[in-house]
Design a protein around this motif. Structure first.
Motif, PDB file in Angstrom:
ATOM      1  N   LEU A  20       0.667  -1.082  -0.132  1.00  0.00           N
ATOM      2  CA  LEU A  20       0.056  -0.028  -0.126  1.00  0.00           C
ATOM      3  C   LEU A  20       0.806   1.318   0.100  1.00  0.00           C
ATOM      4  N   TYR A  21       1.833   1.218   0.661  1.00  0.00           N
ATOM      5  CA  TYR A  21       2.706   2.334   0.784  1.00  0.00           C
ATOM      6  C   TYR A  21       4.225   2.440   0.124  1.00  0.00           C
TER       7      TYR A  21
ATOM      8  N   THR B 242      -8.582  17.634 -14.832  1.00  0.00           N
ATOM      9  CA  THR B 242      -8.423  18.300 -13.597  1.00  0.00           C
ATOM     10  C   THR B 242      -7.460  19.528 -13.805  1.00  0.00           C
TER      11      THR B 242
ATOM     12  N   ILE C  25      -1.074  23.723  -5.940  1.00  0.00           N
ATOM     13  CA  ILE C  25      -1.528  22.184  -5.486  1.00  0.00           C
ATOM     14  C   ILE C  25      -1.506  21.402  -6.787  1.00  0.00           C
ATOM     15  N   GLU C  26      -1.144  21.892  -7.903  1.00  0.00           N
ATOM     16  CA  GLU C  26      -1.039  21.225  -9.335  1.00  0.00           C
ATOM     17  C   GLU C  26      -0.142  19.809  -9.063  1.00  0.00           C
ATOM     18  N   PRO C  27       0.767  19.813  -8.643  1.00  0.00           N
ATOM     19  CA  PRO C  27       1.554  18.604  -8.260  1.00  0.00           C
ATOM     20  C   PRO C  27       0.696  17.573  -7.628  1.00  0.00           C
ATOM     21  N   LEU C  28       0.079  17.898  -6.471  1.00  0.00           N
ATOM     22  CA  LEU C  28      -0.608  16.916  -5.643  1.00  0.00           C
ATOM     23  C   LEU C  28      -1.591  16.277  -6.642  1.00  0.00           C
ATOM     24  N   PHE C  29      -2.167  16.654  -7.643  1.00  0.00           N
ATOM     25  CA  PHE C  29      -3.226  15.850  -8.531  1.00  0.00           C
ATOM     26  C   PHE C  29      -2.405  14.537  -9.077  1.00  0.00           C
TER      27      PHE C  29
ATOM     28  N   LEU D   9      -2.153  12.308  -6.318  1.00  0.00           N
ATOM     29  CA  LEU D   9      -3.523  11.766  -5.674  1.00  0.00           C
ATOM     30  C   LEU D   9      -4.014  10.713  -6.801  1.00  0.00           C
ATOM     31  N   TYR D  10      -4.198  11.176  -8.211  1.00  0.00           N
ATOM     32  CA  TYR D  10      -4.825  10.402  -8.841  1.00  0.00           C
ATOM     33  C   TYR D  10      -4.163   8.983  -9.142  1.00  0.00           C
TER      34      TYR D  10
ATOM     35  N   TYR E 141      -2.257   7.575  -7.503  1.00  0.00           N
ATOM     36  CA  TYR E 141      -2.568   6.619  -6.111  1.00  0.00           C
ATOM     37  C   TYR E 141      -3.881   6.043  -6.076  1.00  0.00           C
ATOM     38  N   LEU E 142      -4.682   6.812  -6.428  1.00  0.00           N
ATOM     39  CA  LEU E 142      -6.268   6.585  -6.469  1.00  0.00           C
ATOM     40  C   LEU E 142      -6.364   5.328  -7.365  1.00  0.00           C
TER      41      LEU E 142
ATOM     42  N   LEU F   2      -4.949   2.088  -6.017  1.00  0.00           N
ATOM     43  CA  LEU F   2      -5.941   1.757  -4.674  1.00  0.00           C
ATOM     44  C   LEU F   2      -7.203   1.007  -5.278  1.00  0.00           C
ATOM     45  N   THR F   3      -7.752   1.831  -6.326  1.00  0.00           N
ATOM     46  CA  THR F   3      -8.910   1.308  -6.816  1.00  0.00           C
ATOM     47  C   THR F   3      -8.776  -0.010  -7.499  1.00  0.00           C
TER      48      THR F   3
ATOM     49  N   GLU G 293      -6.510  -2.374  -6.832  1.00  0.00           N
ATOM     50  CA  GLU G 293      -6.346  -3.339  -5.672  1.00  0.00           C
ATOM     51  C   GLU G 293      -7.637  -3.436  -5.030  1.00  0.00           C
TER      52      GLU G 293
ATOM     53  N   HIS H  92      -9.257  -3.621   2.841  1.00  0.00           N
ATOM     54  CA  HIS H  92      -7.816  -3.784   2.683  1.00  0.00           C
ATOM     55  C   HIS H  92      -7.330  -2.420   2.504  1.00  0.00           C
ATOM     56  N   VAL H  93      -7.952  -1.523   1.586  1.00  0.00           N
ATOM     57  CA  VAL H  93      -7.203  -0.162   1.381  1.00  0.00           C
ATOM     58  C   VAL H  93      -7.973   0.931   1.825  1.00  0.00           C
TER      59      VAL H  93
ATOM     60  N   PRO I 253      -5.751   4.314   3.502  1.00  0.00           N
ATOM     61  CA  PRO I 253      -5.180   5.177   2.358  1.00  0.00           C
ATOM     62  C   PRO I 253      -5.878   5.824   1.400  1.00  0.00           C
ATOM     63  N   PHE I 254      -7.012   5.068   1.045  1.00  0.00           N
ATOM     64  CA  PHE I 254      -8.207   5.352   0.367  1.00  0.00           C
ATOM     65  C   PHE I 254      -8.824   6.843   0.741  1.00  0.00           C
TER      66      PHE I 254
ATOM     67  N   THR J 111      -6.791   9.706   0.912  1.00  0.00           N
ATOM     68  CA  THR J 111      -6.512  10.403  -0.286  1.00  0.00           C
ATOM     69  C   THR J 111      -7.876  11.047  -0.941  1.00  0.00           C
TER      70      THR J 111
ATOM     71  N   MET K 298      -8.163  14.890  -1.761  1.00  0.00           N
ATOM     72  CA  MET K 298      -8.622  15.306  -3.127  1.00  0.00           C
ATOM     73  C   MET K 298      -9.794  16.262  -2.830  1.00  0.00           C
TER      74      MET K 298
ATOM     75  N   LEU L 182     -10.094  19.774  -4.642  1.00  0.00           N
ATOM     76  CA  LEU L 182     -10.982  20.227  -5.541  1.00  0.00           C
ATOM     77  C   LEU L 182     -11.724  21.351  -5.092  1.00  0.00           C
TER      78      LEU L 182
ATOM     79  N   ILE M 110      -9.845  24.325  -6.042  1.00  0.00           N
ATOM     80  CA  ILE M 110      -9.828  24.534  -7.228  1.00  0.00           C
ATOM     81  C   ILE M 110     -11.478  25.352  -7.662  1.00  0.00           C
TER      82      ILE M 110
ATOM     83  N   MET N 191       2.352  23.847  -0.952  1.00  0.00           N
ATOM     84  CA  MET N 191       1.350  22.667  -1.297  1.00  0.00           C
ATOM     85  C   MET N 191       0.829  22.177  -0.077  1.00  0.00           C
TER      86      MET N 191
ATOM     87  N   SER O 163      -1.116  24.321   2.250  1.00  0.00           N
ATOM     88  CA  SER O 163      -2.222  24.820   1.777  1.00  0.00           C
ATOM     89  C   SER O 163      -3.388  23.504   2.019  1.00  0.00           C
TER      90      SER O 163
END
Lengths: 578, 578
Positions: A71-72, A227, A237-241, A244-245, A247-248, A251-252, A254, B5-6, B9-10, B13, B17, B21, B24, B293, B296
Motif C-alpha cells: 500500500l505504501y 483536472t 496544488i498542481e503537483p498534488l493531483f 493523488l490520481y 495513487y487512487l 488503490l481502486t 487493488e 484492505h485499502v 489510504p483510500f 486520499t 482530493m 477540488l 480549485i 502545497m 495549503s
C-alpha cells in the motif's frame, strides 16, 4: 516524556531518515557504489540492523508488513517507473514484452512448480508432504521478476534502451500474471476439489485483471489531465493531483482485485503528456523531483526491510529444496528466454542477439514482491520452508547476479545506451519515417504498429487534446518545445556563468577605488571577496553602458576596431557556452 | 470487492482530493474569494458535508481527531510559516511580539476566566456548578489566537509588514503560553488541593517550555544544515531532509511536553539560510513548492473538518454563557492591546498607531487549535457547554471578523504592504545603516538589537558557516545572490520571449520556401503553425550567423551602418526586457 503519543509518526520519520542517511553514506565513498549495487549495500545494512535487534531483544525482528509494502512502499516506485517510462521503445517492443511477461511467466511458474514437485518425490529429502498444488503456488510467487530489484541494478549498468525496456517492461507487466496465478493456486489450496470450470475461469480472470488494470489506470489518468486544466489560478496544488490520481488508480485496482501495478503505469503514461502541457514549469520540476525522491526513499526502505526481515527464526533450512529452487529458477528462465526469443526473432528484422538473451535471462532478479507474497501465504506446515527458499533466491539473485552483471556486461561488450540525446535533425528524420511507414502500412493494408500509432495520434489531436489541454488553440510541436527547453537551459547557464549580455569585465575598472572603504567595521563584514563581487558586477554593467552608449549617439562615429572586437567577443562567448 | 484492505489510504486520499477540488472550485469563480475569505467557504463546505453525513446516518459525524490535527495537520502549516517568515521584521519587533504573546495571552486567560466565573454566579443562568478553575481552563484554551486562521485571513488583506508580523508572530509564539496554562489548569482540576509550590512550578515551566522548544528546534535545524553539506552526489533526496528534520523537531518537542510550534519555527528559521546555500536550485524549488502545497492542503482540510465537526449533538446551548464568552473575548483582547501598546509606544520611536491597534485587536481570530484543545478536555459535566462556546467563538471570529476585516482595512486606510521588492540601492543603504547603528550601539555601550545582530553575524561567519556550508571558501553576499537570481530570471524571460542573443527575425527569410513541403500526409500532421515555428527558429539563427560572420573575417571591413544598428537592437531588447 510522552513517547506513546508521537510513536507512529516518530518511528516512520526515523526509518525514512535512516534510509536517507544510508544513501548519503554510500555516495560519500565514490568507489563503493561503482562495484557493489546499492541494493546489496542496503540489504547488508538491513542484515546488520536485524542482527542488532535480534541480539538485543533475543527474538526475531519484525518482518516487513505486506500491507505496508503493497500500500505504501510499492506505489511510489511503480509511479516513478511509469511516469519516466520511455514510451517509444516500450510501445515498439510491446509484443515481445507481453510475450515474456505472460507466456514467459506462466512457463516459469509451471516449470519451477512441476520440477520442484519432482524433487519432493525423492525420499531422501523428506519432502513428500509438499503437494503439487503447494509447489505450483510457490512457483507462482517465486517466478515473477521484481521491478524494484531490476530497476535498482539496471539503472546503474546502462545497457542499451531496447534491452533495458525488455527486462524492465517484463518485470512490470508480469504483475497481472502473478496476481492471477497466485490467487488461483491459493484458492485451489483451500478448495476440497478442483473442477475444470475453475481452471477456465482462471484463464478468463487473467484478461480481466490485466485489461481491467489498464482501464482503471487510463480512466484516472484522463481525469487527472482534465483536472489540471483548471489549476491556472492555484498553481501550488498542481503537483498534488499527479500523485493523488495515480495513487487512487492503484488503490481502486487493488480494491477490485485487479493489477495495481498495471493500473498505475497506465495512469502515469496516459496522463503524462497532458499534465506536462497543462501545469507550470515549476510544478513540473516539483512533480519530477518529488517522484524521484519518493521512489528513491521507498526503494531504500524496501531493501533495508528485506535485510532486517531475513534475520530471525522464520526459516526451515531444507537445503536440497532451497538449492534446487535456485537452480530451477535459473534454468527455466534461461530456457524460457531462449525458446521465446527464437519465435520473436522469426518475426522481427531487428533481432535479439545471443548476448542480449543472456542478459535478459541473467537479469531476472527477484525481490520484495516475492518476499511479501510468501508472508501473505495462509499458515501451513511448510510455510517456513517456502520463506527460507524465497529469502535465499532473493539474496542469491540480488547479491550474486546483481554484483556480477556489470562485469559480465563489460566482458560481453553488450551494446550500451547512447550517451547523447538525439539531435533535432535525427528527431525530424524519425518523425518523417514514422509517417512514411504509417502511409505504407495503410496502403498495403497491414495493421502494424505504425498504423495504430498514427490512428491514436489522430484521435489524440482531434478529440483528446481539445478536452484535456488548457491551451488547445496553440499546439506546439515537440521540436519547438525541445528548442524552447534548450534555449531556457542555455539562458540559465549563461546567467550562471555571468555572461548574459555582458562582455568580459574590464580590468581597468575592476581594480580601482578600493581605497574608498576605509572604515574598519565595514571592511570586516563586507569583506574583500564581497567587495570584489560587487565591483565586478558594477564594472560589467558600466562597461556595458560605456559600450552601447556612443553607438546610440548619432553625432558620433563608432570607432573602427570596436565593432569587430564586439562581434568577436560575442562569438567567443557563444563558443564557450556551447 | 476488498474495501477493508485499502480503506485507510483510500479515505485519506479522498479527503485530500476533496480539499484540493474545493480549492480549485473556489478559484474558478474569481469574484467569490475576493469577498469571502477561503476559510469561511471551506467551513461552509464542511458544514454541508457534516449535514449530509448527519442526515444519512442519523448520528453525529465524527469530530476532528485531536491527534490527527496536532501530529499531521498542524506541523506543515507551522513549518511553512516558519520557513517563509520574514526574519527582519520579526526580529525587529520580537520584543513587542513576545509582550503580546506572553503577557497579552496571560491577561486574556485570566480576564476571560474570572469574568466568566462572575457570569456563572448569576443564578438566573443556572451555571453555579462551573468552578473558577474550570472557567480558567476554558479561558486558557479560548484566549489563544490561532495561527492557521490568522494566516488564512491576513494573507489575503495585505496589510503592512509590521502589522502582519505583530498579529501573526503573536499567534505563533503564544503556543508556549497556551500549552503551559492549559496543562497547568488541567492538572489543577484533577488535584485535590493546590499548593503555592505548584503555581510557582507552573511559572518556571513556562520558560522551560518556550526556551526548550527553541533549543530543540535550533538543534535539529543545525543538524539539517550540516546534513545537506553531504548531499552533493545525491541531489534528489535533498528536499527530504528539510521536511524530516523539522518534523522530528516538532515531534521531539511534543514528546518532552515542550512547545512543538516554537520548535518547528526555530528549526525552520535556523536552517533556512544554510540549507538554501547548500542544496541545488531545483531542490530548493521543490522544497518551497512542496511546503506551500502541503500547508495549503492541511489548511483546507482543517477548515473542512472544523465545519464537519460543528454539526452534531456534542453541544449544550446555554446562550448566556456563550454570548458572554464572545463578548469577553472581544473586550479583553481590545483592552489588552490598548494597555500593552501604551507601554510599547513609550519605548519606541516607530509607534503603533490607533488604526493598527484596532486591527491587531480585531484580527485575534480563533481556530482549530482551540477546537482540538476543547475536545482533549477530560470528561466532565459541562464539557459540552465548553464545546458549544468554543464552536461559536470560532465561527464568530472566522465568519464575522474574517469577512469584515477587509472592508475595515479599506475604510480605515490602514497602511498596506508595499508592492515592489526593495531595490539593490535600498538594500545597500539598509545594510549600511545596520552597520552604523551597530557601531553606535557598541560605542555608547547600549546592548540593543543591532549590537546583538552584529555579534550574531560575526559568530555566524566565523564559526557556523564554516561548519554548515558546503562551499565556505566562496561566500557570497546577499546582494550578489540577489543579482544572480535576477539575472537568472531575466535570462529565462529572454529565452521564453525567444530573444536570447537573437535579433528580431528577418521577414525576408520567414516567408520563403513554404512550397517545398507538398506531401499531403506531412502537411496534415506537421501543420502550418509548426512549420512556421520551425522556420522562425531557423530564420533567427541564420540571421545571427549572417550578422556575426563578416565581422570575423579580417579582410572585410564592417559596413558603416551595421554596428550602430546592432547596438541599437541590443538596447531595444534590453529596454523591452526590463
Amino acid at each position: 516524556l510522552d513517547y506513546q503519543h508521537v510513536q507512529v509518526p516518530f518511528e516512520i520519520t526515523l526509518w525514512i531518515m535512516l534510509a536517507s542517511l544510508a544513501k548519503i553514506g554510500f555516495h560519500l565513498y565514490n568507489k563503493l557504489p561503482s562495484v557493489v549495487p546499492e541494493s546489496c549495500l542496503l540489504i547488508f545494512v538491513g542484515l546488520i540492523m536485524g542482527g542488532i535487534i535480534y541480539g538485543l531483544n533475543d527474538k526475531s525482528p519484525p518482518v516487513m508488513d505486506s500491507d505496508i509494502f503493497f500500500l505504501y512502499l510499492l506505489p511510489p516506485i511503480v509511479l516513478d517507473a511509469g511516469y519516466f517510462m520511455p514510451s517509444r521503445p516500450f510501445f515498439e517492443n510491446i509484443g515481445t514484452i507481453l510475450l515474456y511477461a505472460v507466456v514467459g511467466t506462466i512457463w516459469n511458474v509451471f516449470g519451477i512448480g512441476f520440477s520442484l514437485y519432482g524433487i519432493c518425490q525423492v525420499k531422501a529429502f523428506r519432502l513428500q508432504d509438499v503437494s503439487l498444488l503447494h509447489n505450483l503456488l510457490f512457483g507462482s510467487l517465486i517466478a515473477a521478476v521484481d521491478p524494484v530489484a531490476v530497476l535498482a541494478v539496471f539503472e546503474e549498468i546502462h545497457v542499451n534502451e531496447k534491452l533495458h525496456i525488455l527486462v524492465f517492461g517484463e518485470s512490470l507487466l508480469n504483475d497481472a500474471v502473478t496476481v492471477v496465478l497466485y490467487k488461483l493456486f491459493r484458492s485451489f489450496c483451500e478448495m476440497p476439489t478442483i473442477k475444470s470450470v475453475d481452471v477456465f475461469a482462471g484463464v478468463g480472470k487473467f484478461f480481466v485483471v490485466g485489461l481491467g488494470g489498464v482501464l482503471v489506470g487510463l480512466t484516472f489518468g484522463m481525469t487527472a489531465a482534465f483536472t489540471t486544466r483548471f489549476t491556472k489560478d492555484i498553481r501550488v496544488i498542481e503537483p498534488l493531483f499527479v500523485f493523488l490520481y495515480s495513487y487512487l488508480s492503484y488503490l481502486t485496482a487493488e480494491m477490485f482485485h485487479l493489477s495495481g501495478i498495471v493500473a498505475i503505469i497506465a495512469c502515469a503514461m496516459g496522463m503524462k503528456r497532458y499534465v506536462e502541457a497543462n501545469i507550470s514549469l515549476k510544478s513540473h520540476t516539483t512533480v519530477k523531483y518529488f517522484m524521484k525522491m519518493w521512489s528513491s526513499v521507498s526503494d531504500t526502505l524496501i531493501f533495508i526491510f528485506l535485510g532486517v526481515s531475513t534475520i530471525g527464526e522464520n526459516h526451515e533450512w531444507n537445503w536440497p529444496y532451497i538449492c534446487f529452487t535456485v537452480i530451477f529458477c535459473l534454468v527455466w528462465r534461461a530456457l524460457g528466454v531462449l525458446v521465446l526469443t527464437f519465435f520473436v526473432n522469426r518475426f522481427h528484422v531487428n533481432t535479439i542477439t545471443g548476448k542480449d538473451q543472456f542478459i535478459i535471462a541473467y537479469g531476472g532478479l527477484r525481490g520484495a514482491i516475492c518476499f511479501s507474497l510468501v508472508f501473505l501465504l495462509p499458515d501451513f506446515r511448510r510455510k517456513k520452508l517456502f520463506i527460507a527458499a524465497t529469502t535465499v533466491v532473493i539474496l542469491f539473485t540480488v547479491f550474486v547476479q546483481g554484483m556480477t552483471i556489470r562485469p559480465l556486461v563489460d566482458l560481453l561488450a553488450v551494446k550500451r545506451k547512447r550517451e547523447s540525446a538525439p539531435t533535432v535533425g535525427e528527431q525530424i528524420h524519425i518523425r518523417f519515417l514514422d509517417h512514411l511507414l504509417a502511409g505504407i502500412e495503410d496502403i498495403s493494408g497491414h495493421w502494424g504498429q505504425y498504423y495504430w500509432k498514427d490512428k491514436l495520434e489522430y484521435f489524440n489531436s482531434k478529440y483528446l487534446q481539445k478536452i484535456l489541454l488548457r491551451e488547445y488553440d496553440q499546439p506546439k510541436s515537440s521540436i519547438v518545445l525541445l528548442y524552447e527547453k534548450l534555449e531556457r537551459k542555455h539562458a540559465i547557464e549563461l546567467a550562471e556563468a555571468g555572461q548574459l549580455g555582458h562582455t568580459p569585465s574590464h580590468p581597468s575598472l575592476l581594480n580601482s577605488d578600493r581605497t574608498v572603504v576605509t572604515d574598519k567595521k565595514l571592511e570586516d563584514t563586507l569583506n574583500l571577496d564581497v567587495l570584489e563581487n560587487i565591483q565586478e558586477i558594477l564594472a560589467r554593467n558600466l562597461y556595458r553602458i560605456r559600450r552601447t552608449g556612443p553607438a546610440y549617439n548619432r553625432h558620433t562615429l563608432p570607432g573602427e576596431t570596436e565593432p569587430g572586437e564586439h562581434a568577436k567577443e560575442i562569438l567567443i562567448l557563444r563558443h564557450r557556452s556551447l
